[in-house]
Design a protein around this motif. Sequence first.
Motif, mmCIF file in Angstrom:
data_model
loop_
_atom_site.group_PDB
_atom_site.id
_atom_site.type_symbol
_atom_site.label_atom_id
_atom_site.label_comp_id
_atom_site.label_asym_id
_atom_site.label_seq_id
_atom_site.Cartn_x
_atom_site.Cartn_y
_atom_site.Cartn_z
ATOM 1 N N THR A 49 18.495 -5.772 74.730
ATOM 2 C CA THR A 49 19.457 -6.625 74.031
ATOM 3 C C THR A 49 20.880 -6.219 74.415
ATOM 4 N N THR A 67 21.557 -16.168 76.987
ATOM 5 C CA THR A 67 20.088 -16.262 76.937
ATOM 6 C C THR A 67 19.475 -16.067 78.318
ATOM 7 N N ASP A 68 20.209 -16.398 79.370
ATOM 8 C CA ASP A 68 19.712 -16.166 80.732
ATOM 9 C C ASP A 68 19.744 -14.677 81.077
ATOM 10 N N TYR A 70 19.596 -12.164 78.873
ATOM 11 C CA TYR A 70 18.710 -11.426 77.966
ATOM 12 C C TYR A 70 17.589 -12.341 77.499
ATOM 13 N N PRO A 71 16.686 -12.734 78.393
ATOM 14 C CA PRO A 71 15.645 -13.706 78.036
ATOM 15 C C PRO A 71 14.649 -13.208 76.993
ATOM 16 N N ASP A 72 14.513 -11.896 76.842
ATOM 17 C CA ASP A 72 13.568 -11.353 75.873
ATOM 18 C C ASP A 72 14.159 -11.221 74.477
ATOM 19 N N ASP A 73 15.452 -11.497 74.331
ATOM 20 C CA ASP A 73 16.101 -11.392 73.033
ATOM 21 C C ASP A 73 15.893 -12.704 72.278
ATOM 22 N N SER A 74 14.908 -12.734 71.417
ATOM 23 C CA SER A 74 14.535 -13.963 70.712
ATOM 24 C C SER A 74 15.603 -14.440 69.735
ATOM 25 N N SER A 77 17.808 -17.159 71.518
ATOM 26 C CA SER A 77 17.180 -18.473 71.671
ATOM 27 C C SER A 77 16.907 -19.115 70.308
ATOM 28 N N ARG A 80 20.151 -20.474 69.135
ATOM 29 C CA ARG A 80 20.829 -21.260 70.174
ATOM 30 C C ARG A 80 22.201 -20.679 70.531
ATOM 31 N N GLU A 82 25.046 -19.067 72.866
ATOM 32 C CA GLU A 82 25.453 -19.222 74.254
ATOM 33 C C GLU A 82 26.231 -18.020 74.763
#
Length: 91
Positions: A49, A67-68, A70-74, A77, A80, A82
């Motif tokens: 994170t 989000t790109d 840190y794709p694993d940081d739910s 996402s 939403r 940015e």
Amino acid sequence: MLQEVAAQRTEVDVAFVAAPDPNRQHALVLAWHDRENTETVPHYTLAGTPSERVMKEGFLLQAAGITDLYPDDSVFSQHRMEGYAGTPLRD
């Protein structure tokens, strides 16, 4: 509360204050403000994170694409998000 004032002054959608657990594996969310009043995130795993990076390196600003990066940081996402700005608060 600090997070609410920060959100209002900067016009961000989500602001929070979190503290690491003694082992620095998880962060406990101490305060949370979300303009959409979505559910508070009570705690999260620090690994992977931007909060982990802030704790190691200091201030972090990412204006877009969080989000790109840190794709694993739910949390990002789920809410939403940015961008991200974080700084460690120390005694």
